[in-house]
Scaffold this motif. Structure first.
Motif, PDB file in Angstrom:
ATOM      1  N   ALA A 156      17.860 -75.352  10.827  1.00 15.08           N
ATOM      2  CA  ALA A 156      17.757 -73.999  10.296  1.00 15.08           C
ATOM      3  C   ALA A 156      17.563 -72.994  11.427  1.00 15.08           C
ATOM      4  CB  ALA A 156      16.592 -73.907   9.318  1.00 15.08           C
TER       5      ALA A 156
ATOM      6  N   THR B  84      17.847 -68.926  10.714  1.00 11.62           N
ATOM      7  CA  THR B  84      18.358 -67.843   9.872  1.00 11.62           C
ATOM      8  C   THR B  84      18.990 -66.737  10.690  1.00 11.62           C
ATOM      9  OG1 THR B  84      16.644 -68.322   8.267  1.00 11.62           O
ATOM     10  CG2 THR B  84      17.748 -66.199   8.068  1.00 11.62           C
TER      11      THR B  84
ATOM     12  N   ASP C  55       9.354 -57.632  12.146  1.00 15.06           N
ATOM     13  CA  ASP C  55      10.412 -58.111  13.039  1.00 15.06           C
ATOM     14  C   ASP C  55      11.621 -58.592  12.238  1.00 15.06           C
ATOM     15  OD1 ASP C  55       8.707 -57.606  15.165  1.00 15.06           O
ATOM     16  OD2 ASP C  55       8.898 -59.590  16.067  1.00 15.06           O
TER      17      ASP C  55
ATOM     18  N   PRO D  54      12.777 -65.504  17.722  1.00 14.28           N
ATOM     19  CA  PRO D  54      11.687 -64.795  17.069  1.00 14.28           C
ATOM     20  C   PRO D  54      10.440 -64.705  17.954  1.00 14.28           C
ATOM     21  CG  PRO D  54      11.802 -67.023  16.217  1.00 14.28           C
ATOM     22  CD  PRO D  54      12.999 -66.831  17.117  1.00 14.28           C
ATOM     23  N   ARG D  55       9.694 -63.658  17.705  1.00 11.15           N
ATOM     24  CA  ARG D  55       8.440 -63.431  18.399  1.00 11.15           C
ATOM     25  C   ARG D  55       7.302 -63.829  17.466  1.00 11.15           C
ATOM     26  NH1 ARG D  55       6.543 -57.188  19.567  1.00 11.15           N
ATOM     27  NH2 ARG D  55       7.417 -56.835  17.494  1.00 11.15           N
ATOM     28  N   ASP D  56       6.338 -64.527  17.994  1.00  9.97           N
ATOM     29  CA  ASP D  56       5.203 -64.940  17.175  1.00  9.97           C
ATOM     30  C   ASP D  56       4.176 -63.806  17.161  1.00  9.97           C
ATOM     31  OD1 ASP D  56       3.058 -66.114  15.906  1.00  9.97           O
ATOM     32  OD2 ASP D  56       3.314 -68.045  16.909  1.00  9.97           O
ATOM     33  N   SER D  57       4.055 -63.154  16.015  1.00  7.77           N
ATOM     34  CA  SER D  57       3.174 -61.983  15.933  1.00  7.77           C
ATOM     35  C   SER D  57       1.780 -62.334  15.438  1.00  7.77           C
ATOM     36  CB  SER D  57       3.792 -60.938  14.988  1.00  7.77           C
ATOM     37  OG  SER D  57       4.967 -60.410  15.552  1.00  7.77           O
ATOM     38  N   ARG D  58       1.493 -63.601  15.278  1.00 10.26           N
ATOM     39  CA  ARG D  58       0.155 -63.972  14.811  1.00 10.26           C
ATOM     40  C   ARG D  58      -0.851 -63.778  15.943  1.00 10.26           C
ATOM     41  NH1 ARG D  58       2.241 -69.628  12.335  1.00 10.26           N
ATOM     42  NH2 ARG D  58       3.206 -69.572  14.414  1.00 10.26           N
TER      43      ARG D  58
ATOM     44  N   PHE E  11      11.574 -69.325   5.718  1.00  9.95           N
ATOM     45  CA  PHE E  11      12.682 -69.041   6.620  1.00  9.95           C
ATOM     46  C   PHE E  11      12.267 -69.597   7.974  1.00  9.95           C
ATOM     47  CE2 PHE E  11      14.396 -67.017   3.304  1.00  9.95           C
ATOM     48  CZ  PHE E  11      15.190 -65.919   3.519  1.00  9.95           C
ATOM     49  N   SER E  12      13.233 -70.034   8.717  1.00 10.99           N
ATOM     50  CA  SER E  12      12.888 -70.700   9.974  1.00 10.99           C
ATOM     51  C   SER E  12      12.078 -69.786  10.886  1.00 10.99           C
ATOM     52  CB  SER E  12      14.152 -71.195  10.663  1.00 10.99           C
ATOM     53  OG  SER E  12      15.079 -70.151  10.779  1.00 10.99           O
ATOM     54  N   SER E  13      12.498 -68.529  11.027  1.00 10.71           N
ATOM     55  CA  SER E  13      11.792 -67.653  11.948  1.00 10.71           C
ATOM     56  C   SER E  13      10.382 -67.344  11.470  1.00 10.71           C
ATOM     57  CB  SER E  13      12.540 -66.331  12.114  1.00 10.71           C
ATOM     58  OG  SER E  13      13.753 -66.549  12.761  1.00 10.71           O
TER      59      SER E  13
ATOM     60  N   ALA F 167       8.521 -69.149   9.705  1.00 13.36           N
ATOM     61  CA  ALA F 167       7.673 -70.317   9.910  1.00 13.36           C
ATOM     62  C   ALA F 167       7.156 -70.347  11.342  1.00 13.36           C
ATOM     63  CB  ALA F 167       8.453 -71.593   9.588  1.00 13.36           C
ATOM     64  N   LYS F 168       7.868 -69.697  12.251  1.00 13.42           N
ATOM     65  CA  LYS F 168       7.424 -69.644  13.648  1.00 13.42           C
ATOM     66  C   LYS F 168       6.552 -68.414  13.907  1.00 13.42           C
ATOM     67  CE  LYS F 168      11.631 -71.937  15.311  1.00 13.42           C
ATOM     68  NZ  LYS F 168      13.008 -71.534  15.619  1.00 13.42           N
ATOM     69  N   GLY F 169       6.094 -67.763  12.868  1.00 14.47           N
ATOM     70  CA  GLY F 169       5.152 -66.655  13.028  1.00 14.47           C
ATOM     71  C   GLY F 169       5.794 -65.288  13.151  1.00 14.47           C
ATOM     72  N   GLU F 170       7.085 -65.169  12.822  1.00 16.46           N
ATOM     73  CA  GLU F 170       7.715 -63.849  12.893  1.00 16.46           C
ATOM     74  C   GLU F 170       7.165 -62.967  11.772  1.00 16.46           C
ATOM     75  OE1 GLU F 170      12.102 -63.000  11.982  1.00 16.46           O
ATOM     76  OE2 GLU F 170      12.000 -62.778  14.157  1.00 16.46           O
ATOM     77  N   SER F 171       6.850 -61.730  12.099  1.00 14.96           N
ATOM     78  CA  SER F 171       6.322 -60.802  11.101  1.00 14.96           C
ATOM     79  C   SER F 171       7.445 -60.284  10.214  1.00 14.96           C
ATOM     80  CB  SER F 171       5.650 -59.626  11.804  1.00 14.96           C
ATOM     81  OG  SER F 171       6.628 -58.894  12.525  1.00 14.96           O
TER      82      SER F 171
ATOM     83  N   PHE G 127      14.980 -55.081  19.610  1.00 16.25           N
ATOM     84  CA  PHE G 127      15.806 -54.949  18.408  1.00 16.25           C
ATOM     85  C   PHE G 127      17.189 -54.425  18.765  1.00 16.25           C
ATOM     86  CE2 PHE G 127      11.370 -54.487  16.786  1.00 16.25           C
ATOM     87  CZ  PHE G 127      11.293 -55.761  16.252  1.00 16.25           C
TER      88      PHE G 127
END
Lengths: 341, 341, 341
Positions: A51, A53, B89, A274-278, B78-80, B82-86, A297
């Motif tokens: 996956a 997206t 984003d 993707p960026r991890d925003s946590r 969604f894959s992103s 799940a990786k912590g994308e807000s 973006f």
């Protein structure tokens, strides 16, 4: 440019320049001011064995904007492959249905194996730790476009790559593409244990670039043009690395403070997403949201014209685009250039 | 009408009337007598973070019938993300790829949060217990169209809402839209504990409608124009409610007997679907299948012109449709108006 | 030909001949030399209640190549059906959205039940142990096309069906179609316990064909025109069958040795795919890869024109195709006729 797009290693200065030029020609369509029908009747097989997206939708939209149709397939196990079908058979079958194939797969080399069995153009959409060439191309296109906007040139540009430089496949591919260009200054900053492989450093140096490693962001970057940051994935850490990283993590944090105090008003910030925003994610800080230097973006936006350029080049319609465009008739929200950009 | 369609609360009498008018103009296309290419080149991102085949396919088909292309994404994670994308984003990224976005998500407020980050029109396809405005609009459009067919008018119409009126988001949104119209008689029938929230009853009353609650269907509804029924989900029940409901359930059953003996020949039956057809499901009875008063499939059919109207209005092609239609060339089975309709 | 395509039993010699003719007319489009827009505006619902990537993509691509749009749905449980929606309701709802429906479902008879509730053409894409008529049609089309290429005729052709003839639904449907044609010689070879049902053998014999059973491939097939092989699924075996099969399996192996020593240079090899290429899989041997007699990929290629023919016939555009084609503008890799073909 070869028949497929499997690795940036198959690209030279000329083929990259061609793709940058074609991508620029795609802008009126990518920005939804024009439409084309040049790939009418063509079918893309968008095969995601893993996956992703964002990447899937980007390729999908790019193909549609050229007038083609897309058939998506997503899932860790494809039904036929679960029944023991070889990549060879899958490839032969799919190329009877589709005119181009994008494939993402968790196993390195699998996309090349798939491509070897077919004449239909295959684009590597990421094969695990292997390659993801369209990402590197859109990254290069972004740098080029941002530099034009800022009146800068690539010659002697200073580019910082930071984060996980050992496992981040995007920075590996990008540095190879950059090394095809005018002499650059490249600075590498990563935590101990996540350094760029020396093979790549040697390659870049051998092509006449100044390449330098530093051990933290706590130094002067006043002449920096680009900071390209990737997430440090703590999952990759050994216990020892984990322990030592605790005290270091601030040294690798790209945030507003770093931009404001160490860099300049024209330094742009990139990230493959993707960026991890946590909280505590050790990723590009969200306090830069809304800052015009944050190019992330605009960077993903650029995936559309670059992927259109890749499709158009492989399917040999790159010279036909100008002859087959019409103005768009629907309302285009002023997305580009507004909000925080 | 605002830039997005997130809630029926953003709609007024004028914007609803506009959508009803545009939907009516879409009928020749929705009924497959004409085709248009007005959204050629446009890409819809159909983002379903929660599965809903019917709603997803309806939006998908509506966008295609306007000439656009659709990129579906389905899945709880969604894959992103799940990786912590807000959501911020994800929204910025997707709006670089797509010209309009339909989003369904299990969390209330998530679609609005997503929409706040983009200029691209976003349509709420359902956010958990929140809103699902296109359903309420197609319901209203159905009532309007059925009334025209029957030579009735909305003024003083008598509409019964029955079933789970506490948790059913569709009846909440529908009653708000209805309250924008001519004085109506609205009757509410639900089992104890599943009554319509008093806030909504007060709103409707304050707008000059006659609204009344009854405690069973076992009374006279001879002047009833519409019965809108929703499933009573026993999963929602407390033990106490469960026990008391045993003896009551027949009092809330919409079936042929109720229609034949309590209502009239021109009472139409609506339901937001899906309907639970399993025995003992406490849902709209299948013994009405084939009865022309059963409007539930005409109602889902109406999802296409209404969703076309929403897209056309948000993308500002609602005035262009008539100039860009051609007759359909393929065979159209006489679906509409045949079989049990 | 009936309104739907649910079973080969509904086809007669005339309707099959028609489909073969229309499929041949589709070749310029299927081979990507021409494009058409004849189904512009039409929407296919591609409903796969059971995963089957190959079949789904083949129907998807075929509909796109006619100019239509496709809405895919894949998954073992559809969200609405999981909530108790009947096939009747699903069918009524989907036929309001789509102009044709392909449906695959694990339960025999479910596709027919779905089709009974709608006027929209429904194509059975496989209903468990039931039917998969488009596969049989593309198989027959392949035999016809290969024979034309080789200057052969169907009259008195010798066709071998081997493998699991008891459970293989493709061979059941194919043998029914073949039996509509000129007198044939059909030989059946299967391990004990996996023989063709006698009902089918009797049907074929009653139509004037020579049909013969042998118990191994270790005999002379010098005059063989076609070997159609299916995988022997050991999962189907009883313990007893399993034991006896150990010593026999070589007797049922279609490989280069069998082709070279028992058959002729013009014997073609077919298989419904997917083929299990894992060692010890008892399936068509990979040592035939690259042999021009291996027709399996030409066979899957033929799925496109045949499925186009099915759509075009059901939607009554089969006579319009020639009037609405244009040359393709993108680059067509010389897939067909190259590599190992």
């Amino acid at each position: 440019m070869s028949h497929h797009l499997l690795t940036v290693d198959s690209l030279n200065r000329e083929s990259v320049d061609h793709l940058l030029r074609v991508a620029a020609r795609m802008e009126p369509i990518a920005q939804r001011r024009q439409v084309t029908r040049v790939l009418e009747g063509a079918v893309l097989g968008n095969l995601f064995f893993e996956a992703s997206t964002r990447t899937r939708v980007s390729f999908h939209a790019a193909f549609c904007r050229l007038g083609g149709s897309v058939c998506d397939t997503t899932g860790f196990t494809f039904s036929s492959m679960a029944k023991g079908e070889s990549l060879y058979d899958t490839s032969r079958v799919m190329s009877g249905y589709c005119d181009a194939i994008v494939m993402r797969h968790p196993d390195q080399g699998s996309v090349a194996e798939f491509a070897a069995a077919t004449n239909v153009p295959v684009i590597n959409g990421g094969d695990g730790p292997g390659e993801h060439p369209s990402q590197a191309l859109l990254d290069l296109y972004t740098i080029d476009k941002e530099f034009q906007r800022l009146g800068k040139s690539l010659t002697n540009a200073h580019i910082l790559l930071t984060g996980d430089l050992k496992y981040g496949r995007t920075v590996h591919s990008l540095i190879k593409l950059l090394s095809l260009y005018d002499p650059l200054r490249i600075t590498l900053v990563s935590p101990p244990g996540l350094e760029m492989p020396s093979k790549l450093i040697d390659l870049v140096a051998s092509r006449g670039h100044r390449i330098e490693q530093r051990d933290s962001l706590a130094s002067d970057f006043a002449d920096l043009d680009v900071v390209y940051t990737t997430r440090i994935q703590k999952e990759r850490f050994t216990d020892e690395m984990n322990e030592s990283f605790q005290g270091l993590s601030d040294d690798f944090m790209v945030n507003r403070d770093f931009l404001d105090h160490r860099c300049s008003q024209s330094t742009i910030v990139m990230h493959p997403l993707p960026r991890d925003s946590r909280p505590g994610a050790n990723d590009l800080n969200v306090d830069l949201n809304g800052d015009p230097r944050l190019a992330i973006f605009r960077q993903t936006d650029n995936g559309i014209p670059m992927r259109m350029a890749i499709f158009a080049t492989l399917l040999k319609v790159d010279e036909l685009i100008e002859q087959d465009t019409r103005p768009v008739r629907w309302y285009v929200p002023s997305q580009i250039g507004t909000l925080d950009r």
